[in-house]
Design a protein around this motif. Structure first.
Motif, PDB file in Angstrom:
ATOM      1  N   VAL A  40       3.108  -3.307   9.822  1.00  0.00           N
ATOM      2  CA  VAL A  40       2.325  -2.634  10.862  1.00  0.00           C
ATOM      3  C   VAL A  40       1.129  -3.495  11.268  1.00  0.00           C
ATOM      4  O   VAL A  40       0.801  -3.624  12.451  1.00  0.00           O
ATOM      5  CB  VAL A  40       1.863  -1.244  10.375  1.00  0.00           C
ATOM      6  N   ALA A  41       0.482  -4.116  10.281  1.00  0.00           N
ATOM      7  CA  ALA A  41      -0.671  -4.978  10.577  1.00  0.00           C
ATOM      8  C   ALA A  41      -0.239  -6.195  11.395  1.00  0.00           C
ATOM      9  O   ALA A  41      -0.957  -6.633  12.301  1.00  0.00           O
ATOM     10  CB  ALA A  41      -1.324  -5.432   9.273  1.00  0.00           C
ATOM     11  N   GLU A  95       2.978  -1.716   5.206  1.00  0.00           N
ATOM     12  CA  GLU A  95       1.628  -1.816   5.775  1.00  0.00           C
ATOM     13  C   GLU A  95       1.378  -3.193   6.371  1.00  0.00           C
ATOM     14  O   GLU A  95       0.671  -3.329   7.382  1.00  0.00           O
ATOM     15  CB  GLU A  95       0.563  -1.477   4.724  1.00  0.00           C
ATOM     16  N   GLU A 133       6.441   4.502   0.351  1.00  0.00           N
ATOM     17  CA  GLU A 133       6.809   4.863   1.719  1.00  0.00           C
ATOM     18  C   GLU A 133       8.295   5.173   1.832  1.00  0.00           C
ATOM     19  O   GLU A 133       8.696   6.047   2.593  1.00  0.00           O
ATOM     20  CB  GLU A 133       6.449   3.730   2.679  1.00  0.00           C
ATOM     21  N   THR A 156      -5.804  -9.111   7.057  1.00  0.00           N
ATOM     22  CA  THR A 156      -5.330  -8.396   5.866  1.00  0.00           C
ATOM     23  C   THR A 156      -5.750  -9.029   4.555  1.00  0.00           C
ATOM     24  O   THR A 156      -5.693  -8.384   3.507  1.00  0.00           O
ATOM     25  CB  THR A 156      -3.791  -8.309   5.876  1.00  0.00           C
ATOM     26  N   SER A 177      -3.627   5.616   6.465  1.00  0.00           N
ATOM     27  CA  SER A 177      -3.292   4.193   6.354  1.00  0.00           C
ATOM     28  C   SER A 177      -2.264   3.757   7.396  1.00  0.00           C
ATOM     29  O   SER A 177      -2.068   2.558   7.619  1.00  0.00           O
ATOM     30  CB  SER A 177      -2.785   3.874   4.944  1.00  0.00           C
ATOM     31  N   TYR A 178      -1.612   4.720   8.032  1.00  0.00           N
ATOM     32  CA  TYR A 178      -0.632   4.407   9.068  1.00  0.00           C
ATOM     33  C   TYR A 178      -1.009   5.056  10.397  1.00  0.00           C
ATOM     34  O   TYR A 178      -0.141   5.397  11.201  1.00  0.00           O
ATOM     35  CB  TYR A 178       0.770   4.851   8.631  1.00  0.00           C
ATOM     36  N   MET A 238       0.849  -1.186   0.000  1.00  0.00           N
ATOM     37  CA  MET A 238       0.000   0.000   0.000  1.00  0.00           C
ATOM     38  C   MET A 238       0.888   1.240   0.000  1.00  0.00           C
ATOM     39  O   MET A 238       1.575   1.510   0.970  1.00  0.00           O
ATOM     40  CB  MET A 238      -0.907   0.018   1.244  1.00  0.00           C
TER      41      MET A 238
END
Length: 240
Positions: free
Chosen positions: A163-164, A160, A46, A141, A69-70, A1
Motif C-alpha cells: 500500500v505504501a 502494508e 491480514e 517507510t 493502518s490501512y 504490520m
C-alpha cells in the motif's frame, strides 16, 4: 504490520455480533489455534482478516480499510493503469498473445490465468516505477533498499509495504494487494475483463518487446536457480 487484536475484535463484533470464534473459524477454514495464537500475540494477520471477510460476505478491501493502518484504502477504488493491468498478466499469456497476433491459425481467444502469477510483485513495481520509486518508498517507510529488492526477488511483499509503494507511485492503493495475492482484482474494484482489454490495447511491437523482457528475466531466474542447485549438490558431495 499486522492488525491490532483489539481493533480486530471490534471489527468482528461489528460485522458478526452473534458469531463465536469457533463459528468464524469453521466458516473461513482458518484453524482456531492459529487465530487464537494471533490474538494472544496481539497481532492478527491480514490474511486471516481476508479469509474471515470472505466467509462473512464482506469485501476484504473494505474490511482492511476499516483499520487505521490501512486508511489509504478508504474511498472510491482508483482505476488501475494499463501498465498495472498488464503487469498482472502471466508471461505465458503474453506469449500466447504474441502468437495469436502473428499466426492467424492460432487460437485468438484464450482465458487469461488468474492473478497473481509467479512474478506479479516485481512486474507490478516495474510497471509503476518512474526510476525513483524505490528511494521514495525507502524514505517513507524506513525499509532498506536491499530489503525492498529482496521482496521483489522473492515475489512477495507485506501488505502494508504494498500500500505504501502504491501511495508513493501515485496509483490506486489496492494494486499491490492484488500483486501479492492478498485480494483478487474484483475485490479491489478492478473492472471485470480489464486485464484483457488492456492487453488488446497494447500495440504489437510493445507486446513483443514486453514478452521478450519477461523471457529474459525468466532466463536469469532459471540460471540463478540452476546455479544454486548445483552449488547445493557440490556441498552435499563434499560432505560425503
Amino acid at each position: 504490520m499486522s492488525l491490532p487484536s483489539k481493533a480486530f475484535q471490534r471489527w468482528l463484533h461489528g460485522v458478526a455480533p452473534d458469531a463465536s470464534t469457533s463459528d468464524v473459524c469453521r466458516a473461513s477454514g482458518l484453524k482456531r489455534t492459529t487465530l487464537a495464537q494471533q490474538m494472544v500475540r496481539g497481532k492478527v494477520a491480514e490474511s486471516s482478516l481476508v479469509r474471515i471477510s470472505r466467509a462473512l460476505d464482506v469485501n476484504p478491501v473494505a474490511a482492511l480499510a476499516s483499520f487505521d493502518s490501512y486508511a489509504d484504502l478508504r474511498g472510491t477504488p482508483v482505476p488501475p493503469t494499463d501498465a498495472e493491468l498488464i503487469s498482472q498478466i502471466a508471461t505465458m499469456d503474453l506469449l500466447r498473445a504474441v502468437i495469436a497476433r502473428n499466426d492467424p491459425g492460432a487460437p485468438q481467444h484464450f482465458e487469461l490465468a488468474a492473478a497473481p502469477h509467479e512474478t506479479s510483485v516485481r512486474n507490478w513495481v516495474d510497471a509503476i516505477d518512474d526510476g525513483e520509486l524505490r528511494h521514495r518508498v525507502s524514505r517513507a517507510t524506513g525499509i532498506a533498499p536491499q530489503n525492498f529488492s529482496a521482496h521483489l526477488s522473492a515475489n512477495r511483499m507485506p501488505p502494508e509495504l504494498a500500500v505504501a509503494t502504491a501511495k508513493e507511485a501515485g496509483v490506486g492503493p489496492a494494486g499491490g494487494l492484488i500483486a501479492c495475492g492478498l485480494v483478487s482484482p474484483e475485490e479491489a474494484g478492478w473492472p471485470r475483463g480489464a486485464r484483457r482489454a488492456a492487453l488488446d490495447r497494447l500495440g504489437t511491437a510493445e507486446l513483443v518487446a514486453l514478452a521478450g523482457e519477461r523471457l529474459q528475466a525468466l532466463g536469469k531466474s532459471l540460471h540463478r536457480q540452476e546455479h544454486e542447485r548445483n552449488r547445493t549438490e557440490r556441498i552435499w558431495e563434499n560432505l560425503g
